[in-house]
Design a protein around this motif. Structure first.
Motif, PDB file in Angstrom:
ATOM      1  N   LEU A 281      36.349  48.268  42.367  1.00  0.00           N
ATOM      2  CA  LEU A 281      37.440  47.088  40.977  1.00  0.00           C
ATOM      3  C   LEU A 281      38.105  46.986  41.651  1.00  0.00           C
ATOM      4  O   LEU A 281      38.886  46.271  40.995  1.00  0.00           O
ATOM      5  CB  LEU A 281      36.576  48.705  39.797  1.00  0.00           C
ATOM      6  CG  LEU A 281      35.058  47.955  39.246  1.00  0.00           C
ATOM      7  CD1 LEU A 281      35.169  48.907  37.971  1.00  0.00           C
ATOM      8  CD2 LEU A 281      34.871  46.658  39.150  1.00  0.00           C
TER       9      LEU A 281
ATOM     10  N   TYR B 289      39.073  47.181  44.684  1.00  0.00           N
ATOM     11  CA  TYR B 289      39.720  46.313  45.423  1.00  0.00           C
ATOM     12  C   TYR B 289      39.304  44.512  44.809  1.00  0.00           C
ATOM     13  O   TYR B 289      39.362  43.806  46.403  1.00  0.00           O
ATOM     14  CB  TYR B 289      38.968  46.631  47.187  1.00  0.00           C
ATOM     15  CG  TYR B 289      39.252  47.616  47.784  1.00  0.00           C
ATOM     16  CD1 TYR B 289      40.275  47.285  48.696  1.00  0.00           C
ATOM     17  CD2 TYR B 289      38.654  48.882  47.025  1.00  0.00           C
ATOM     18  CE1 TYR B 289      41.019  48.034  48.937  1.00  0.00           C
ATOM     19  CE2 TYR B 289      39.734  49.975  48.439  1.00  0.00           C
ATOM     20  CZ  TYR B 289      40.780  49.643  49.316  1.00  0.00           C
ATOM     21  OH  TYR B 289      41.578  50.028  50.395  1.00  0.00           O
ATOM     22  N   LYS B 290      39.463  44.434  44.012  1.00  0.00           N
ATOM     23  CA  LYS B 290      38.878  43.360  43.082  1.00  0.00           C
ATOM     24  C   LYS B 290      38.018  42.474  44.129  1.00  0.00           C
ATOM     25  O   LYS B 290      38.131  41.308  44.336  1.00  0.00           O
ATOM     26  CB  LYS B 290      39.990  42.643  43.331  1.00  0.00           C
ATOM     27  CG  LYS B 290      41.233  42.999  42.559  1.00  0.00           C
ATOM     28  CD  LYS B 290      41.619  43.956  41.346  1.00  0.00           C
ATOM     29  CE  LYS B 290      42.442  44.559  40.976  1.00  0.00           C
ATOM     30  NZ  LYS B 290      42.634  44.788  39.698  1.00  0.00           N
ATOM     31  N   VAL B 291      36.689  42.932  44.129  1.00  0.00           N
ATOM     32  CA  VAL B 291      35.419  42.588  44.368  1.00  0.00           C
ATOM     33  C   VAL B 291      35.547  41.372  43.494  1.00  0.00           C
ATOM     34  O   VAL B 291      35.744  41.037  41.992  1.00  0.00           O
ATOM     35  CB  VAL B 291      34.451  43.562  44.373  1.00  0.00           C
ATOM     36  CG1 VAL B 291      33.894  44.199  45.382  1.00  0.00           C
ATOM     37  CG2 VAL B 291      34.031  44.168  42.813  1.00  0.00           C
TER      38      VAL B 291
END
Lengths: 343, 343
Positions: free
Chosen positions: B127, B129-131
């Motif tokens: 989260l 790493y803004k997947v």
């Protein structure tokens, strides 16, 4: 900075401003606390209020922003030819991941299936993500060339090595493994021990044979060279070599791997021979699905895949020292089950 | 933005300014070209000069910066309980990775070994790493609960499902697989077919049994319920059940998995019985190290791990439609070898 509009879940995303409001501090203060900014002077009480607000609101800091400021990421790359899809070599990934986490790093894994274009893409992607360094690994222990892109960052080879280069490597100690396997039989009184080596030239073939010789030498026992055989390194090879092993009067046999031992089991059983009573058998690899479930369960030597991955990360991060061009050799431990009886 | 000082290799790092100088354009123009900035008006000639300079100098754009601007990253997360370390389930990773690459995405893999704290860490990391979304997968097909953090982004379950929730899933079609395995025997004239099911409650146990029944029903053949047996789903279970299979007068046997078939092989061989002449055998899984290398090579049905991973990515990215709460079922194809003879 923390909006996630493209996932369509912006309603759930908490911003740094909301954290600041809840904590009664400035956005800058929140940023300093969340990003562990060195040298930022923030009172213990304000820091605690920020941390409490982060927890209450479920705020997730944006690591991408943090990495950008630092010029490097928390990533370590692992380029694998097919270890994610090879039975049991996947433990290299597990070892590397767990060791990376212990150091606050995240492992980026790319499986290339040995395809050069996929490998180029994987390396380019990792360099673009500013990885701290890259582990380059192969599913079987072998010599390898170094792709150009790998030289653009710190790197360590895992389960492979690059002769004549300054590259550091972590590999299984094949000589130690061969010695350990042979000692399992020698220690039970066996002296005519056949060694069914592989037909494929490899560090495993050379190393395990050397270990077989060293174990005999350590006891002052001679090696009858006729007992050193070769077979394809799978079940079919072990099945086909049985007649020769029997004709040589061996009482024990060290197989190049567990699959060879599995084939040999079948051939011995067909002849009405019992393991370990009529023939003691040792494998290599400790391939769980096979070794522990043969009849009788197979004594063998384990390839230390987990430890190879973990040690690779330690060497990359400087937590373990290896000279340029040198290889760290990891021991192959014995796994004793029921396929060896005392002679 | 492109400095890599922390890796100690700054000497090799090319900056955006150097690209701009070589191409004879501004840094802003380079940035727009490299980041594919929408709406930026740049002439074709200037664009070509930038691209040439990027290539000549070996400039690597900083994807972290690009992601930050976009508010999301190219990452897709894959949280696995132990598929990286389970023989053959690693193909889920390979399928997901290759499909992600086809869509210009990068797969972030985290293996949790079923540990809750590791799972929380993995999800939080993804989260942060803004997947774009997360695939949540298990090494064996089963029902699962949904961790809270998973709900913070798009997600798809792979090889598992969450009953009573709107979560989408991709799973193997166990009924189809059981039907296919049974048909391999029925089509060769066998009518007394034992089914050695597993003792573990699971979708595999229910589904394969249903497929076994459906295959008989489709031919108007009855099922003698006495032929439905249960055994531990490994070699030891298959070995122990042999006597019962023989006493029932079965001419063929469908084993819950290849490991059960392997144990059954041993028991039949000990009794001097031949496969397939005295007993036809079918497995399930197509576990390569085993199935293709038994004597005789085992006819079986493949678990479609690669396709499960690939389909999971397609569903996550909206390239394949699945209704909320529904499961996409992937067929289990037959793999015919030499363990079945016509009756």
């Amino acid at each position: 900075m923390t909006s996630m509009t493209s996932t369509g879940r912006a309603d759930r995303t908490v911003t740094m401003r909301e954290v600041a409001e809840r904590a009664g501090v400035s956005v800058t203060t929140v940023s300093h606390v969340v990003n562990d900014k060195p040298g930022a002077r923030i009172g213990a009480e304000a820091r605690a209020r920020v941390q409490q607000a982060v927890e209450e609101l479920g705020y997730r800091p944006n690591v991408l922003a943090k990495n950008l400021v630092q010029g490097t990421s928390a990533f370590i790359g692992l380029v694998a030819d097919s270890i994610a899809t090879t039975p049991f070599a996947g433990q290299i990934i597990r070892g590397a991941q767990e060791e990376a986490w212990r150091h606050g790093r995240v492992l980026l894994v790319a499986n290339t299936e040995g395809d050069e274009a996929a490998e180029r893409d994987a390396l380019a992607m990792m360099l673009e993500y500013k990885v701290r360094g890259i582990l380059y690994s192969t599913w079987n222990h072998r010599a390898t060339a170094i792709p150009d892109a790998l030289a653009e960052t710190d790197h360590v080879l895992v389960n492979c090595f690059a002769p004549g280069t300054p590259t550091r490597a972590v590999v299984p100690d094949e000589v130690d493994g061969g010695r350990t396997a042979t000692e399992l039989l020698l220690s039970q009184g066996h002296r005519r021990i056949a060694f069914v080596n592989t037909t494929s030239p490899s560090p495993a073939r050379e190393g395990r044979l050397q270990g077989y010789r060293e174990a005999h030498a350590a006891l002052g026992a001679g090696v009858d060279e006729a007992l050193v055989l070769e077979a394809a390194p799978e079940q079919e090879g072990g099945y086909a070599i049985a007649e020769q092993v029997l004709s040589l009067g061996a009482t024990g046999v060290f197989c190049h791997n567990d699959r060879v031992a599995m084939g040999l089991y079948d051939a011995l059983r067909e002849r009405g021979l019992r393991i370990p009573g009529d023939m003691a058998v040792v494998g290599f690899d400790n391939q769980e699905v096979i070794a522990g479930h043969l009849r009788p369960p197979l004594s063998t030597v384990a390839l230390p895949h987990y430890e190879l991955g973990a040690a690779g990360v330690r060497v990359l991060l400087g937590a373990e020292e290896v000279e340029p061009g040198a290889s760290l050799r990891v021991a192959c431990p014995a796994v004793t089950r029921s396929s060896i009886a005392a002679l």
